[in-house]
Design a protein around this motif. Structure first.
Motif, PDB file in Angstrom:
ATOM      1  N   ILE A   1       3.677 108.415 -32.770  1.00  0.00           N
ATOM      2  CA  ILE A   1       3.359 109.732 -32.206  1.00  0.00           C
ATOM      3  C   ILE A   1       4.350 110.085 -31.098  1.00  0.00           C
ATOM      4  CG2 ILE A   1       1.652 111.041 -30.888  1.00  0.00           C
ATOM      5  CD1 ILE A   1      -0.521 109.526 -32.403  1.00  0.00           C
ATOM      6  N   GLY A   2       4.688 109.095 -30.255  1.00  0.00           N
ATOM      7  CA  GLY A   2       5.645 109.344 -29.180  1.00  0.00           C
ATOM      8  C   GLY A   2       7.022 109.717 -29.698  1.00  0.00           C
ATOM      9  N   LEU A   3       7.481 109.006 -30.734  1.00  0.00           N
ATOM     10  CA  LEU A   3       8.794 109.297 -31.304  1.00  0.00           C
ATOM     11  C   LEU A   3       8.826 110.678 -31.950  1.00  0.00           C
ATOM     12  CD1 LEU A   3       9.744 105.850 -32.902  1.00  0.00           C
ATOM     13  CD2 LEU A   3      10.746 106.924 -30.875  1.00  0.00           C
ATOM     14  N   VAL A   4       7.768 111.011 -32.682  1.00  0.00           N
ATOM     15  CA  VAL A   4       7.710 112.328 -33.314  1.00  0.00           C
ATOM     16  C   VAL A   4       7.732 113.428 -32.261  1.00  0.00           C
ATOM     17  CG1 VAL A   4       6.252 113.875 -34.679  1.00  0.00           C
ATOM     18  CG2 VAL A   4       6.566 111.517 -35.402  1.00  0.00           C
ATOM     19  N   THR A   5       6.970 113.230 -31.174  1.00  0.00           N
ATOM     20  CA  THR A   5       6.955 114.220 -30.097  1.00  0.00           C
ATOM     21  C   THR A   5       8.329 114.382 -29.470  1.00  0.00           C
ATOM     22  OG1 THR A   5       4.638 113.648 -29.605  1.00  0.00           O
ATOM     23  CG2 THR A   5       5.877 114.835 -27.900  1.00  0.00           C
ATOM     24  N   LEU A   6       9.018 113.243 -29.242  1.00  0.00           N
ATOM     25  CA  LEU A   6      10.358 113.289 -28.651  1.00  0.00           C
ATOM     26  C   LEU A   6      11.334 114.020 -29.561  1.00  0.00           C
ATOM     27  CD1 LEU A   6      12.343 112.456 -26.455  1.00  0.00           C
ATOM     28  CD2 LEU A   6      12.660 110.284 -27.670  1.00  0.00           C
ATOM     29  N   ILE A   7      11.262 113.729 -30.858  1.00  0.00           N
ATOM     30  CA  ILE A   7      12.167 114.381 -31.816  1.00  0.00           C
ATOM     31  C   ILE A   7      11.927 115.887 -31.847  1.00  0.00           C
ATOM     32  CG2 ILE A   7      12.720 114.598 -34.277  1.00  0.00           C
ATOM     33  CD1 ILE A   7      12.219 111.586 -34.509  1.00  0.00           C
ATOM     34  N   VAL A   8      10.661 116.284 -31.827  1.00  0.00           N
ATOM     35  CA  VAL A   8      10.334 117.715 -31.841  1.00  0.00           C
ATOM     36  C   VAL A   8      10.875 118.397 -30.591  1.00  0.00           C
ATOM     37  CG1 VAL A   8       8.437 119.370 -31.722  1.00  0.00           C
ATOM     38  CG2 VAL A   8       8.314 117.461 -33.320  1.00  0.00           C
TER      39      VAL A   8
ATOM     40  N   GLY B   1     -23.842  83.903 -24.355  1.00  0.00           N
ATOM     41  CA  GLY B   1     -23.500  84.735 -25.506  1.00  0.00           C
ATOM     42  C   GLY B   1     -21.995  84.918 -25.635  1.00  0.00           C
ATOM     43  N   GLY B   2     -21.528  85.371 -26.797  1.00  0.00           N
ATOM     44  CA  GLY B   2     -20.107  85.613 -27.012  1.00  0.00           C
ATOM     45  C   GLY B   2     -19.652  86.867 -26.276  1.00  0.00           C
ATOM     46  N   SER B   3     -18.324  86.957 -25.976  1.00  0.00           N
ATOM     47  CA  SER B   3     -17.799  88.133 -25.290  1.00  0.00           C
ATOM     48  C   SER B   3     -17.815  89.335 -26.212  1.00  0.00           C
ATOM     49  CB  SER B   3     -16.366  87.858 -24.815  1.00  0.00           C
ATOM     50  OG  SER B   3     -15.537  87.596 -25.933  1.00  0.00           O
ATOM     51  N   ARG B   4     -17.936  90.508 -25.609  1.00  0.00           N
ATOM     52  CA  ARG B   4     -17.962  91.737 -26.397  1.00  0.00           C
ATOM     53  C   ARG B   4     -16.621  91.912 -27.108  1.00  0.00           C
ATOM     54  NH1 ARG B   4     -20.662  96.522 -26.463  1.00  0.00           N
ATOM     55  NH2 ARG B   4     -21.978  95.851 -24.720  1.00  0.00           N
ATOM     56  N   PRO B   5     -16.601  92.137 -28.411  1.00  0.00           N
ATOM     57  CA  PRO B   5     -15.327  92.290 -29.135  1.00  0.00           C
ATOM     58  C   PRO B   5     -14.576  93.527 -28.656  1.00  0.00           C
ATOM     59  CG  PRO B   5     -17.172  92.938 -30.532  1.00  0.00           C
ATOM     60  CD  PRO B   5     -17.764  92.295 -29.304  1.00  0.00           C
ATOM     61  N   VAL B   6     -13.278  93.356 -28.392  1.00  0.00           N
ATOM     62  CA  VAL B   6     -12.433  94.449 -27.933  1.00  0.00           C
ATOM     63  C   VAL B   6     -11.654  95.020 -29.113  1.00  0.00           C
ATOM     64  CG1 VAL B   6     -10.533  95.105 -26.410  1.00  0.00           C
ATOM     65  CG2 VAL B   6     -12.195  93.373 -25.679  1.00  0.00           C
ATOM     66  N   ARG B   7     -11.765  96.310 -29.274  1.00  0.00           N
ATOM     67  CA  ARG B   7     -11.061  96.961 -30.379  1.00  0.00           C
ATOM     68  C   ARG B   7      -9.561  96.932 -30.122  1.00  0.00           C
ATOM     69  NH1 ARG B   7     -12.094 103.142 -32.520  1.00  0.00           N
ATOM     70  NH2 ARG B   7     -10.701 103.045 -34.330  1.00  0.00           N
ATOM     71  N   PRO B   8      -8.780  96.365 -31.015  1.00  0.00           N
ATOM     72  CA  PRO B   8      -7.326  96.270 -30.777  1.00  0.00           C
ATOM     73  C   PRO B   8      -6.683  97.657 -30.696  1.00  0.00           C
ATOM     74  CG  PRO B   8      -7.849  95.750 -33.067  1.00  0.00           C
ATOM     75  CD  PRO B   8      -9.149  95.842 -32.344  1.00  0.00           C
ATOM     76  N   LYS B   9      -5.731  97.792 -29.781  1.00  0.00           N
ATOM     77  CA  LYS B   9      -5.027  99.053 -29.619  1.00  0.00           C
ATOM     78  C   LYS B   9      -3.950  99.195 -30.701  1.00  0.00           C
ATOM     79  CE  LYS B   9      -5.726  99.141 -24.623  1.00  0.00           C
ATOM     80  NZ  LYS B   9      -5.091  99.153 -23.298  1.00  0.00           N
ATOM     81  N   ASN B  10      -3.875 100.374 -31.287  1.00  0.00           N
ATOM     82  CA  ASN B  10      -2.917 100.617 -32.363  1.00  0.00           C
ATOM     83  C   ASN B  10      -1.593 101.082 -31.758  1.00  0.00           C
ATOM     84  OD1 ASN B  10      -1.535 101.280 -34.667  1.00  0.00           O
ATOM     85  ND2 ASN B  10      -3.298 102.236 -35.664  1.00  0.00           N
ATOM     86  N   TRP B  11      -0.769 100.102 -31.313  1.00  0.00           N
ATOM     87  CA  TRP B  11       0.498 100.444 -30.653  1.00  0.00           C
ATOM     88  C   TRP B  11       1.469 101.092 -31.633  1.00  0.00           C
ATOM     89  CZ3 TRP B  11       0.500 100.835 -25.760  1.00  0.00           C
ATOM     90  CH2 TRP B  11      -0.332 100.023 -24.965  1.00  0.00           C
ATOM     91  N   LYS B  12       1.438 100.677 -32.873  1.00  0.00           N
ATOM     92  CA  LYS B  12       2.347 101.258 -33.861  1.00  0.00           C
ATOM     93  C   LYS B  12       2.099 102.755 -34.001  1.00  0.00           C
ATOM     94  CE  LYS B  12       3.918 100.789 -38.645  1.00  0.00           C
ATOM     95  NZ  LYS B  12       3.751 100.044 -39.913  1.00  0.00           N
ATOM     96  N   ARG B  13       0.837 103.151 -34.034  1.00  0.00           N
ATOM     97  CA  ARG B  13       0.497 104.562 -34.168  1.00  0.00           C
ATOM     98  C   ARG B  13       0.919 105.332 -32.921  1.00  0.00           C
ATOM     99  NH1 ARG B  13      -4.157 107.639 -32.987  1.00  0.00           N
ATOM    100  NH2 ARG B  13      -4.448 109.433 -34.381  1.00  0.00           N
ATOM    101  N   ARG B  14       0.711 104.730 -31.752  1.00  0.00           N
ATOM    102  CA  ARG B  14       1.095 105.397 -30.514  1.00  0.00           C
ATOM    103  C   ARG B  14       2.607 105.592 -30.428  1.00  0.00           C
ATOM    104  NH1 ARG B  14      -2.682 102.992 -25.623  1.00  0.00           N
ATOM    105  NH2 ARG B  14      -4.708 103.444 -26.568  1.00  0.00           N
ATOM    106  N   ILE B  15       3.360 104.573 -30.793  1.00  0.00           N
ATOM    107  CA  ILE B  15       4.820 104.668 -30.762  1.00  0.00           C
ATOM    108  C   ILE B  15       5.306 105.740 -31.729  1.00  0.00           C
ATOM    109  CG2 ILE B  15       6.962 103.439 -31.302  1.00  0.00           C
ATOM    110  CD1 ILE B  15       5.598 100.898 -30.255  1.00  0.00           C
TER     111      ILE B  15
END
Length: 437
Positions: free
Chosen positions: A118-125, A102-116
């Motif tokens: 959020i990190g920048l906004v937190t740092l600025i705050v 059977g085919g491999s289980r599809p892996v949901r791509p990580k949203n690095w843009k969203r994480r970055i």
């Protein structure tokens, strides 16, 4: 006891169960749990099983077909050996996703843009919170004790901003050991030890030192403590400070120059030495060998880093200098500019282990006027830094007689023709062309 299902034997007639010894292929297997005996057939009575909910039914969406015997049976998909829930779509068995083949289980791509983001906004705050907190902490430390609104007969303001920077001999807050170490003595009160006008404008910044022994007219004033009115007199400039404090010093300078003073800043002996030590010392080019017991000076000519005690002695010494008080004012300007340059470097501003001690040492002992904000203090220091970097001019007030004999002893007489020209250029924020002594 027979191991075969009820009503079956172990011979090959049923052709199901454990298989048949016959060479003929085995027929489709019937499922005892779903096959029902025809009415009237022999054997034990059927045991009907309760129906399963549709979502749990092994038949799923397989259509039910009527057998030739009048009962329900599964279609060919089941009889060919497929095991529902294992090999079909979504199963985890052979042939299904994740299983062999059977085919491999599809892996949901990580949203690095969203994480970055959020990190920048937190740092600025966080940075904003620290910056705002630091601002209010530092602003609360300013000692706003001078009320320039009490100054009488003030001249009109001009272009740019004029700061009056005063170094006093105040020993406030110093212990006996500190007074001994810094060679300050134990005199009460405070007197001016250095007086500098800093003009900040669009055509370069200018620092003008006013010798404390300048012979000037002290205008009429009202004593702040007694309420008594005093008449006009001739005296040394620093006498005005001793008579009625910063407000009369500002009034005397404005009266004799016609230049409007916008802000006032004063620092005492102890605060000055602490600031120097907090930035790790200040490098200065000592113009000559300096040794003098009253100021505690013992320095050799050349570039060197001075600590707080050495720096205070350097800016205080006037005996033994060729130009006397005029040479001392030059040393004071040179050192203040170098101190501002050191305090405003990234290594100090971006290092909290240096920034907070420096701000604490300076602001605790810095006396300013009531309208002076922390931003004004910052502008003042950066203006001094720019002068040190060559973007501006350092000079003494033009003098016609540095050794004028007076009733108060030797004094310094200004060259009033040049003083008027200098004041005119400062008021109009023009490039200063007048030379000082």
């Amino acid at each position: 006891m027979s191991e075969w299902p009820q009503g079956r034997t172990g011979d090959g007639s049923g052709r199901y169960g454990r298989g048949s010894g016959s060479a003929e292929p085995e027929g489709a297997r019937a499922m005892p749990q779903v096959r029902r005996a025809a009415p009237g057939a022999g054997g034990p009575p059927p045991h009907p099983e309760p129906p399963l909910p549709p979502e749990l039914s092994p038949r799923g969406t397989i259509p039910r077909q009527q057998s030739s015997h009048g009962h329900d049976d599964y279609d060919d998909g089941y009889n060919t050996g497929q095991v529902y829930g294992h090999g079909g779509p979504g199963g985890r068995g052979p042939g299904g996703p994740g299983g062999p083949g059977g085919g491999s289980r599809p892996v949901r791509p990580k949203n690095w843009k969203r994480r970055i983001t959020i990190g920048l906004v937190t740092l600025i705050v966080l940075l904003l919170a620290v910056g705002i907190g630091t601002y209010f902490w530092a602003d609360s430390k300013l000692r706003r004790e001078v009320d320039l609104n009490k100054v009488e007969d003030r001249p009109d303001g001009g272009k740019g901003t004029n700061y009056l920077i005063v170094g006093s001999d105040s020993r406030e807050g110093m212990s006996d050991d500190e007074k001994k170490q810094l060679h300050t003595g134990s005199a009460d009160g405070r007197r001016t030890d250095s007086i500098i006008i800093l003009h900040v404008g669009d055509n370069g910044n200018t620092m003008v030192s006013l010798p404390r022994d300048s012979w000037v007219t002290i205008p009429p004033f009202t004593g702040p403590d007694t309420g008594k009115r005093y008449g006009q007199s001739q005296n040394k400039l620093n006498a005005s400070f001793s008579m009625a404090g910063p407000e009369l010093l500002v009034r005397t300078i404005e009266y004799n120059t016609g230049l409007h003073i916008d802000h006032y800043a004063e620092i005492g002996f102890g605060g000055f030495a602490k600031i120097v030590d907090s930035v790790g010392g200040v490098e200065i080019d000592v113009p000559q060998d300096m040794k003098e017991k009253h100021a505690g000076t013992d320095l050799k000519k050349g570039k060197q880093t001075l600590n707080g005690q050495e720096a205070l002695a350097f800016v205080r010494q006037r005996y033994g200098l060729a130009g006397g008080d005029l040479d001392r004012t030059r040393n004071q300007q040179k050192f203040l500019s170098a101190l501002a340059d050191k305090a405003a470097t990234p290594s100090t501003i971006l290092n909290p282990f240096k920034l907070y001690p420096t701000m604490g040492a300076g602001l605790d002992s810095l006396i300013v006027d009531k309208d002076m904000s922390l931003w004004d203090v910052k502008d003042m220091f950066f203006a001094m830094k720019s002068v040190s970097g060559g973007d501006g001019k350092q000079m003494n007030m033009p003098v016609s007689n540095p050794g004028l004999a007076t009733s108060k002893g030797s004094a310094v007489q200004w060259d009033m023709t040049k003083v008027k020209q200098l004041v005119g250029e400062l008021k109009n924020d023009e490039k200063v062309t007048v030379s000082g002594n």
